[in-house]
Design an enzyme around this catalytic site. Sequence first.
Site, PDB file in Angstrom:
ATOM      1  N   ASP A 158       0.811  -1.211   0.000  1.00 11.15           N
ATOM      2  CA  ASP A 158       0.000   0.000   0.000  1.00 11.15           C
ATOM      3  C   ASP A 158       0.850   1.269   0.000  1.00 11.15           C
ATOM      4  OD1 ASP A 158      -2.322   1.490   0.098  1.00 11.15           O
ATOM      5  OD2 ASP A 158      -3.089   0.529   1.902  1.00 11.15           O
ATOM      6  N   GLU A 215     -13.756   1.884   0.867  1.00  3.60           N
ATOM      7  CA  GLU A 215     -13.051   2.319   2.070  1.00  3.60           C
ATOM      8  C   GLU A 215     -13.276   3.800   2.365  1.00  3.60           C
ATOM      9  OE1 GLU A 215      -8.874   1.688   1.448  1.00  3.60           O
ATOM     10  OE2 GLU A 215      -8.621   3.627   0.489  1.00  3.60           O
TER      11      GLU A 215
END
Length: 668
Positions: A418, A473
């Site tokens: 990420d 998200e």
Amino acid sequence: MKKIALAFQCLLLSVFGLVANAQTVTSPDRAISVTVNVGSRTSYDVGYGQQSVARQNQLSLTLADGRVLGVNGKVVKRSTRTVSQLVKPLYGMASEYSDSFNELTIQFKENFSVVFRVYNSGVAYRFATQLPGKIKVKDELAEFNFTNATTAWMQSGKGHNFYENPYKQQPFSTLTDGRMACLPFLVDAPVRAAILETDLHDYPAMLLTTTGNAGVKGLFMPVVVKDSVSGGNHFERTPYELADYIAETDGTRSFPWRILVVAKEDKDLLYNNLTYLLASESKIGAAGVPDASWVKPGKVAWDWWNAVNLTGVDFKTGYNTETYKYFIDFAARNHIEYVLMDEGWSDQFDLLKLNDGSVKTNDGIRLPANLDMPAIFAYAKQKNVGVVLWCVWHTLDRQMTQALDQFQTWGVAGVKVDFMSRDDQYLINFYERLAKEAANRKMLVDFHGSFTPKGLERAYPNVINYEAVQGLEWNKFSDLATPENAAHTPFIRMLAGPMDYTPGGMHNATKTDWRMVSARPMTQGTRCQQLGMFTLFYAPLEMLADAPTAYEKEPIILNYLAAMPTVWDATVPLDGKIGDYAVMARRKGTTWHVGGINDYTPRKMTVKFDFLDAGSTYTAELFLDGLNADRIGDDYQHLTRKIAKGDVLEVNMAPGGGFAFKLEKQSN
């Protein structure tokens, strides 16, 4: 024989027309044409039917020693070829892709060439150089000058990463004063035209800025000399010193493909494979692994979006062994292939150090931690469930060998990496280096905080998904993940390839009821919109965003999602309008799934089942927005009926609504 030869020559001339320094190449269906002009500047024009789409698009490569490839070039050879074949991906949106194109290669005296390919769905070109040693590329000119368009649907911003910004239709002229757009970039010109790139290796990704006229051009981040972990996000490494060139690379190589997808209708954008077809074939064998048969797409029980909130259990949930054993049991019972241990299992900056309870996650949540990793992985192996681990890119970059070796010892099935958040050459090389090292250990890779897919997933099929989308998200920390933005996504983002949107939220709210609650998030839009996304959004590694216990309270929906494929044998776009709604049918084996999503405008849709096999009957399981879904986002209807080819079904989608169908073929 002379007549046959003459007819063949006429066919070649109609497909590859040469007039003076201009040569025209058409698509196999003759709808799209590209005319390449070679003179003091090399450029090309694109047409669709009798319409001009883009013209005088200049292209060149400027080297650090002052040479400009594409300016005053001397042609030494032109060659053409026609290819018509089927490509069978290891997994994909169909069991096979049609790879049919006409190609023109122009070789220049200055030891470079430019290759053009024309497909029925778009055009592409690339540079190839035959120069000794290493070269430094100072800049690349890649223009897209549209004939009758000055606006585009784009994600734009300043800095280095805007792949999770909302889509906005705005003028090219907004891309000034440091503001840039990322790819894909979708234009109405006068047919739909989208800019993409693929086969990106050892070279920066392309962003876009305005040409100052009715067009845009490529913009490339220079080589990063120095960067640091500082500023607003300690998960990222921020550049603070840049070189005066964009890449140092091999002098003999092919450069990335520049793509212009061309589509007559909005729905034609819902299924396009050019970024895959133009990418390099699998390199996994060359990486030391004999084949890619171990790469297994599937669904994932995910912990982070639901903040590890299990209900009705007899232990305190958190980053502890009991919690993850529950996730593993849930996955095993429902034949879900993987569990993801997201942010919180480790020290974010030392992957060899487990969370001791001091780690606060990026959404501000700190939970109890007590992890026995060998026990968790032994339990997962016993239950035949793979475990994927999350990590920060620059931590993994620094600890790659040690961390991946430790992961291999544990039995990790894959990594979710990420916050790359940059497009420079070093980061592009990090993607490929990780893909190769993970393949050597038979691990999957899911890129988050990333750019859009650019072909690496074909070269390394263990690269199984990318984020690069304003996905679910965002409901944890903003109000931006709206149904309107979701209704743009399949027409734009999905042109590039697989997408980890992470659908499946079970607390669904109307526009007026939605609230931002990080630890117990809700979705904007209805329950059936979430279900429709599982068909509409292509994700070989598909997250189930909500908690296991949330699904267990809804067994009908759990059964539907547990049996949901993540890769397909056929894909058929049915209907759609950019930013308003989209409807897609996909087949796995003999079973069809149909998904639809809607913006905040209530809409009646007509679904035609022309894609089904004639003479067969299908048992259809239907999930529809409930009669009160405009007031209660969780409301849905669950129906069954018989469906056959040619049948028509009218469907009402609530504001922010959707639908999901499963059609199982019955034996005659």
